[in-house]
Scaffold this motif. Structure first.
Motif, PDB file in Angstrom:
ATOM      1  N   GLY A   1      59.229  93.008  37.857  1.00 15.14           N
ATOM      2  CA  GLY A   1      58.886  93.929  38.937  1.00 15.14           C
ATOM      3  C   GLY A   1      57.795  94.918  38.638  1.00 15.14           C
ATOM      4  N   ALA A   2      57.354  95.037  37.371  1.00 16.40           N
ATOM      5  CA  ALA A   2      56.278  95.975  37.030  1.00 16.40           C
ATOM      6  C   ALA A   2      54.948  95.452  37.557  1.00 16.40           C
ATOM      7  N   SER A   3      54.084  96.362  37.981  1.00 18.50           N
ATOM      8  CA  SER A   3      52.770  95.983  38.495  1.00 18.50           C
ATOM      9  C   SER A   3      51.672  96.530  37.594  1.00 18.50           C
ATOM     10  N   LEU A   4      50.684  95.702  37.313  1.00 19.41           N
ATOM     11  CA  LEU A   4      49.526  96.125  36.529  1.00 19.41           C
ATOM     12  C   LEU A   4      48.312  96.400  37.410  1.00 19.41           C
ATOM     13  N   LEU A   5      48.476  96.245  38.718  1.00 13.62           N
ATOM     14  CA  LEU A   5      47.386  96.548  39.648  1.00 13.62           C
ATOM     15  C   LEU A   5      47.014  98.017  39.555  1.00 13.62           C
ATOM     16  N   GLY A   6      45.714  98.285  39.590  1.00 14.95           N
ATOM     17  CA  GLY A   6      45.245  99.668  39.548  1.00 14.95           C
ATOM     18  C   GLY A   6      45.154 100.242  38.156  1.00 14.95           C
ATOM     19  N   GLN A   7      45.597  99.484  37.149  1.00 13.64           N
ATOM     20  CA  GLN A   7      45.491  99.916  35.761  1.00 13.64           C
ATOM     21  C   GLN A   7      44.319  99.187  35.098  1.00 13.64           C
ATOM     22  N   ALA A   8      44.016  99.573  33.871  1.00  9.06           N
ATOM     23  CA  ALA A   8      42.987  98.860  33.123  1.00  9.06           C
ATOM     24  C   ALA A   8      43.397  97.394  33.022  1.00  9.06           C
ATOM     25  N   ARG A   9      42.454  96.506  33.285  1.00  6.27           N
ATOM     26  CA  ARG A   9      42.774  95.091  33.300  1.00  6.27           C
ATOM     27  C   ARG A   9      43.255  94.650  31.919  1.00  6.27           C
ATOM     28  N   PRO A  10      44.397  93.977  31.844  1.00  8.50           N
ATOM     29  CA  PRO A  10      44.883  93.518  30.541  1.00  8.50           C
ATOM     30  C   PRO A  10      44.012  92.379  30.008  1.00  8.50           C
ATOM     31  N   VAL A  11      44.144  92.100  28.729  1.00  5.70           N
ATOM     32  CA  VAL A  11      43.469  90.943  28.143  1.00  5.70           C
ATOM     33  C   VAL A  11      44.099  89.683  28.725  1.00  5.70           C
ATOM     34  N   LEU A  12      43.269  88.857  29.352  1.00  9.67           N
ATOM     35  CA  LEU A  12      43.776  87.685  30.052  1.00  9.67           C
ATOM     36  C   LEU A  12      43.735  86.450  29.160  1.00  9.67           C
ATOM     37  N   ARG A  13      44.653  85.534  29.409  1.00 13.39           N
ATOM     38  CA  ARG A  13      44.640  84.263  28.699  1.00 13.39           C
ATOM     39  C   ARG A  13      43.487  83.419  29.222  1.00 13.39           C
ATOM     40  N   ASP A  14      42.578  83.038  28.359  1.00 11.31           N
ATOM     41  CA  ASP A  14      41.562  82.054  28.692  1.00 11.31           C
ATOM     42  C   ASP A  14      42.144  80.660  28.506  1.00 11.31           C
ATOM     43  N   ASP A  15      41.448  79.668  29.083  1.00  9.36           N
ATOM     44  CA  ASP A  15      41.786  78.258  28.836  1.00  9.36           C
ATOM     45  C   ASP A  15      43.224  77.912  29.212  1.00  9.36           C
ATOM     46  N   VAL A  16      43.734  78.515  30.282  1.00 11.03           N
ATOM     47  CA  VAL A  16      45.064  78.128  30.757  1.00 11.03           C
ATOM     48  C   VAL A  16      44.970  76.689  31.269  1.00 11.03           C
ATOM     49  N   SER A  17      45.618  75.769  30.583  1.00 13.18           N
ATOM     50  CA  SER A  17      45.469  74.351  30.912  1.00 13.18           C
ATOM     51  C   SER A  17      46.497  73.923  31.950  1.00 13.18           C
ATOM     52  N   THR A  18      46.209  72.795  32.579  1.00 12.67           N
ATOM     53  CA  THR A  18      47.181  72.243  33.526  1.00 12.67           C
ATOM     54  C   THR A  18      48.452  71.816  32.805  1.00 12.67           C
ATOM     55  N   ASP A  19      48.349  71.502  31.506  1.00 18.51           N
ATOM     56  CA  ASP A  19      49.558  71.201  30.719  1.00 18.51           C
ATOM     57  C   ASP A  19      50.470  72.424  30.665  1.00 18.51           C
ATOM     58  N   GLU A  20      49.873  73.624  30.666  1.00 20.57           N
ATOM     59  CA  GLU A  20      50.665  74.850  30.610  1.00 20.57           C
ATOM     60  C   GLU A  20      51.147  75.257  32.003  1.00 20.57           C
ATOM     61  N   ILE A  21      50.328  75.001  33.019  1.00 20.76           N
ATOM     62  CA  ILE A  21      50.750  75.333  34.387  1.00 20.76           C
ATOM     63  C   ILE A  21      51.941  74.476  34.781  1.00 20.76           C
ATOM     64  N   ILE A  22      51.876  73.202  34.482  1.00 18.44           N
ATOM     65  CA  ILE A  22      53.011  72.322  34.779  1.00 18.44           C
ATOM     66  C   ILE A  22      53.170  71.353  33.602  1.00 18.44           C
ATOM     67  N   PRO A  23      54.064  71.651  32.661  1.00 20.48           N
ATOM     68  CA  PRO A  23      54.216  70.798  31.477  1.00 20.48           C
ATOM     69  C   PRO A  23      54.655  69.393  31.850  1.00 20.48           C
ATOM     70  N   LEU A  24      54.288  68.463  31.005  1.00 25.53           N
ATOM     71  CA  LEU A  24      54.472  67.051  31.303  1.00 25.53           C
ATOM     72  C   LEU A  24      55.890  66.678  31.729  1.00 25.53           C
ATOM     73  N   PRO A  25      56.948  67.185  31.074  1.00 24.33           N
ATOM     74  CA  PRO A  25      58.292  66.769  31.499  1.00 24.33           C
ATOM     75  C   PRO A  25      58.598  67.086  32.959  1.00 24.33           C
ATOM     76  N   ALA A  26      57.997  68.156  33.507  1.00 26.47           N
ATOM     77  CA  ALA A  26      58.260  68.512  34.901  1.00 26.47           C
ATOM     78  C   ALA A  26      57.585  67.563  35.881  1.00 26.47           C
ATOM     79  N   MET A  27      56.673  66.727  35.365  1.00 25.43           N
ATOM     80  CA  MET A  27      55.950  65.817  36.257  1.00 25.43           C
ATOM     81  C   MET A  27      56.778  64.619  36.682  1.00 25.43           C
ATOM     82  N   VAL A  28      58.040  64.593  36.282  1.00 27.89           N
ATOM     83  CA  VAL A  28      58.933  63.576  36.843  1.00 27.89           C
ATOM     84  C   VAL A  28      59.234  63.884  38.303  1.00 27.89           C
TER      85      VAL A  28
END
Length: 654
Positions: free
Chosen positions: A28-55
Motif C-alpha cells: 500500500g505504500a506509494s513512491l509517487l511524488g518522491q525521488a524516483r527509486p533506482v529501477l530494474r533495467d532489463d526486466v525480461s519476459t521470463d521475469e514478467i511471466i516465468p516459464l512454468p506459468a505458461m502452462v
C-alpha cells in the motif's frame, strides 16, 4: 481481461532494485511524488511471466505477473500480488520486456489489471505485443508527475509520438480487431526497379509489400505477405483462444503453416514442472496444439515417431522449430514469421525471419499478412580468420558486451553479418549469429546467401536453389552503423550469470573467479547444430585419446537440435565417443534452455556452463548459468571449472 480504458489512474508500482521497497508498495505504500527509486533495467519476459506459468493461456495468467522478477537474489512478488494490490501502472527501466517473444507476459499484466507500463525503453516484440492486446506503454516519465497530482493519464497522451499504425491498432482495441476490419483486403504491391542502393533487408521487404485500402503508412512500417508461418505448442492454445476457435478452412493458405512440438517433450524430467504438479496442465497445452493441427490439417513436426507409442513421451521431438525450418523449409529471399524470439535463426540462409507474439501470429494465420518495422540495418563486418578454438558464439558474446550494444545500439535494428570470417563460416555457424540477434536486441539478422548457402541447401535438401545473386545488399547501401571486427583478435568468451551482455574474454577472468562447474550443457537451437556437435566431439575425442575423463562431480549433457543432427552424429560415429566419455546424450528438444528438461539446476548454489543463448535469472533453474561456446562447455566439463580448450590443452601438456 479487463475493459480497455479511456484513462488510467494509479496505484503505481515501481519495479525498483530494492526488494523491500517492492514489498512495501504492494502493501500500500506509494513512491509517487518522491525521488524516483533506482529501477530494474532489463526486466525480461521470463521475469514478467516465468516459464512454468505458461502452462496457462487464458485469464488465469493474471495470477502470475512479475513472479519471476529477481531483485537482490529474491523474488519479492508472489502469486496474485498485482491483482490484490490493484496495480494499474507499472514503471521499469531500460529495455523492458527483453528476451522471449512470449505474449503471455502482456496478457498476464493486462489480466492482472495493469493498464499502463512506463519504461525508459522497450524491446520491440514486447511493445508490439502490448499494442496487440491493448496494454498501454509509454516512455514519457512526466506522466508520473501527472499521476502524482491525481490527474488521470488519457489514451491520447499515451499515443502521442507513436506511429500512425500503432495508434490505429490501440484505438481499435488490439490487432485482431484491426486485422478483421482492414487486412483481409490487402493487395500485393508490384515491385518496381529502384535507383537507390538498398540493403538485403530492404530488397526482401520490397518484394513482399502489400497495400491496405484506406490506410496510409509512414516510412517506419510496412505490411507484407508472409511465405511461411510456424508455431509451437507453448503458443498454439493461446492463438486458438485469441482467434475464437476458427473453424476448419478459416486460415489463410494453411499449406504454408508449420507446427512444432519442441519445448515440452522432456518436461517429465523438469524439476520445476514435476515438483509444482504442472504435468497435467502441460498435457493440456499439447492437446490444444494437436487439436488445432488436426482441425486445420497443418504440417506437423511433433514428438519422435520412430519408437512405439508408449515410448514416444521419453523420446524427445523431431526438432526445434527454427532449427528445422532452417534445415528443411526456409528459402533465401523469403519472409517467415514464427512464435519464437529466436526465429532470426533462419536469417543464416538470407531470408527475413521475424519472431512475433500470439496476436500477430493469429492475425497472420487469418490474413497472411504481418506488419514489419522498416528498421535500419547495422552492418557487422568481420574480417580476417578466426583463431582455432574460436566460434561464432565467442563473436556474438563479444558483440553483446560492447558498450554501444549494451547502451541499445542494436535495439530494433537489422544485423547484417559480412566479411571474410563470416563467409568462411558454415550456415550452422552463421545461424548462431542470426539466432542471437534476439539477445542483441535486433529486429532480425541476415547473412547474404552465397556458395556456402547453395552447398547447404543442396546437401541438406537435395535440391539446387534458384539464382541467389539477387539477394545481396547493393554497393553504397545505407547503414545506421558499421561495426568492424578483426577476427584474428577474438578469443574464447563467456558471459557472467544473469544476462548474455555480461561478457568478457575468458583469459581475462582471474583464476580465483573461475567457479567450480556442476553442470555442463550443450544443446538448444543455438548450439544443437552439426557444427556444434563437431566441436563437442573434437574436444571429447582429444580427451579420450589422452585418457582424460569428465571432472569428478561434473555432469555433461549434450542435446541434439533436430533429428537430422542426431542422424549426422550417428553416421559420424560421435555417439560411441560420447558414451565412452560418460556424456548423457538427449534426443532433440528445447530442453534445459527453456527450463523444460534435463540439464537445469536444482539448487541456487549450482553452477552451469551452457552453450544456450540466454542466461536470465531462473532461465535454466535456480543456479548460476555462464554462457560459453561449445568448445568451452566441454573443456570446462573436463577441467571441472571454467576453461577454454586451449587452456585445457596447455594444462595437460605442461
Amino acid at each position: 481481461m479487463n475493459t480497455l480504458p479511456e484513462a488510467v489512474c494509479g496505484p503505481v508500482l515501481f519495479l525498483c532494485a530494492d526488494a523491500q521497497q517492492l514489498r512495501q508498495q504492494l502493501a500500500g505504500a506509494s513512491l509517487l511524488g518522491q525521488a524516483r527509486p533506482v529501477l530494474r533495467d532489463d526486466v525480461s519476459t521470463d521475469e514478467i511471466i516465468p516459464l512454468p506459468a505458461m502452462v496457462h493461456f487464458d485469464a488465469t495468467l493474471g495470477r502470475y505477473p512479475y513472479t519471476g522478477l529477481r531483485v537482490q537474489a529474491q523474488h519479492p512478488i508472489g502469486d496474485n500480488a498485482i491483482a490484490q494490490a490493484g496495480i494499474r501502472v507499472v514503471v521499469g527501466g531500460k529495455r523492458y520486456g527483453k528476451g522471449s517473444s512470449r505474449e503471455h507476459a502482456v496478457v498476464a499484466e493486462r489480466s492482472a489489471g495493469v493498464q499502463l507500463v512506463i519504461a525508459e525503453s522497450f524491446e520491440r516484440i514486447y511493445r508490439q505485443n502490448a499494442d496487440n492486446v491493448g496494454l498501454w506503454t509509454s516512455t514519457d516519465f512526466s506522466l508520473l508527475d501527472q499521476l502524482a497530482r491525481g490527474e488521470p493519464v488519457r489514451r491520447e497522451q499515451v499515443l502521442q509520438g507513436r506511429d500512425p499504425l500503432a495508434q490505429r491498432i490501440v484505438q481499435a482495441g488490439g490487432l485482431l480487431a484491426f486485422g478483421r476490419q482492414a487486412l483481409r483486403q490487402a493487395q500485393a504491391v508490384a515491385a518496381s526497379p529502384s535507383a537507390q542502393a538498398r540493403t538485403l533487408f530492404e530488397k526482401i521487404i520490397d518484394a513482399h509489400r502489400v497495400q491496405v485500402p484506406g490506410l496510409s503508412l509512414d516510412a517506419s512500417v510496412a505490411f507484407v505477405r508472409v511465405d511461411q508461418r510456424f508455431i509451437h505448442e507453448y503458443y498454439t492454445g493461446m492463438i486458438d483462444h485469441l482467434l475464437g476457435h476458427v473453424p476448419a478452412g478459416g486460415l489463410h493458405e494453411p499449406a504454408s503453416v508449420l507446427c512444432f512440438e519442441d519445448h515440452l517433450s522432456y518436461v517429465h524430467e523438469s524439476p520445476v514442472h514435476v515438483n509444482q504438479g504442472l504435468l497435467p496442465l502441460v498435457n493440456g497445452l499439447s492437446q490444444a496444439h494437436r487439436a488445432f493441427v488436426r482441425r486445420h490439417g497443418l504440417t506437423h513436426h511433433g514428438y519422435r515417431h520412430d519408437l512405439p507409442a508408449g515410448d514416444a513421451r521419453n523420446a524427445g521431438s523431431q526438432g526445434i522449430s527454427h532449427a528445422m525450418m532452417t534445415e528443411r523449409h526456409a528459402q533465401p529471399g523469403a519472409l517467415v514469421v514464427g512464435t519464437d524470439s529466436h526465429t532470426p535463426h533462419l536469417g543464416a540462409l538470407g531470408c527475413v525471419a521475424l519472431g512475433v507474439g500470439s496476436t500477430d501470429m493469429a492475425n497472420a494465420l487469418l490474413t497472411g499478412v504481418v506488419r514489419v518495422p522498416l528498421a535500419p540495418s547495422l552492418l557487422v563486418r568481420v574480417n580476417g580468420v578466426l583463431p582455432p578454438g574460436v566460434m561464432a558464439k565467442d563473436l556474438v558474446l563479444q558483440l553483446l558486451a560492447r558498450d554501444d550494444v549494451r547502451a541499445g545500439a542494436g535495439v530494433g535494428k537489422v544485423f547484417e553479418f559480412t566479411g571474410a570470417a563470416v563467409q568462411a563460416m558454415s550456415v550452422d555457424e552463421r545461424a548462431t549469429l542470426t539466432n542471437m540477434c534476439a539477445e542483441l536486441g535486433g529486429l532480425t539478422g541476415l547473412v547474404a546467401p552465397d556458395a556456402e548457402t547453395e552447398r547447404f541447401l543442396t546437401q541438406r535438401r537435395g535440391v539446387a536453389p534458384a539464382d541467389l545473386s539477387v539477394w545481396c545488399s547493393d554497393p553504397g547501401a545505407t547503414y545506421a552503423q558499421v561495426m568492424d571486427i578483426d577476427a584474428a583478435q577474438l578469443s574464447p568468451w563467456v558471459a557472467r550469470p544473469g544476462d548474455p551482455g555480461q561478457g568478457l574474454a575468458l583469459q581475462a577472468l582471474p583464476e580465483a573467479e573461475r567457479p567450480r562447474v556442476d553442470l555442463a550443457y550443450g544443446g538448444s537451437c543455438t548450439a544443437g547444430k552439426r557444427s556444434d556437435f563437431d566441436a563437442y566431439h573434437a574436444v571429447l575425442a582429444w580427451a579420450q585419446a589422452r585418457g582424460l575423463r569428465l571432472a569428478e562431480g561434473t555432469t555433461l549433457l549434450l542435446q541434439f537440435g533436430t533429428e537430422d543432427v542426431q542422424a549426422y552424429c550417428e553416421t559420424q560415429g560421435y555417439l560411441e565417443t560420447f558414451a565412452a566419455m560418460g556424456v548423457r546424450v538427449l534426443h532433440p528438444a528445447c530442453g534445459a534452455c527453456a527450463n523444460c528438461g534435463p540439464g537445469v539446476s536444482t539448487r541456487a548454489d549450482q553452477v552451469t556452463v551452457s552453450a544456450i543463448n540466454r542466461n536470465f535469472p531462473g532461465r535454466s533453474g535456480p543456479g548460476q548459468v555462464w554462457l560459453a561456446s561449445p568448445y568451452t562447455v566441454v573443456a570446462s566439463a573436463l577441467a571441472g571449472r571454467l576453461s577454454s580448450w586451449a587452456e585445457l590443452q596447455n594444462l595437460v601438456t605442461a
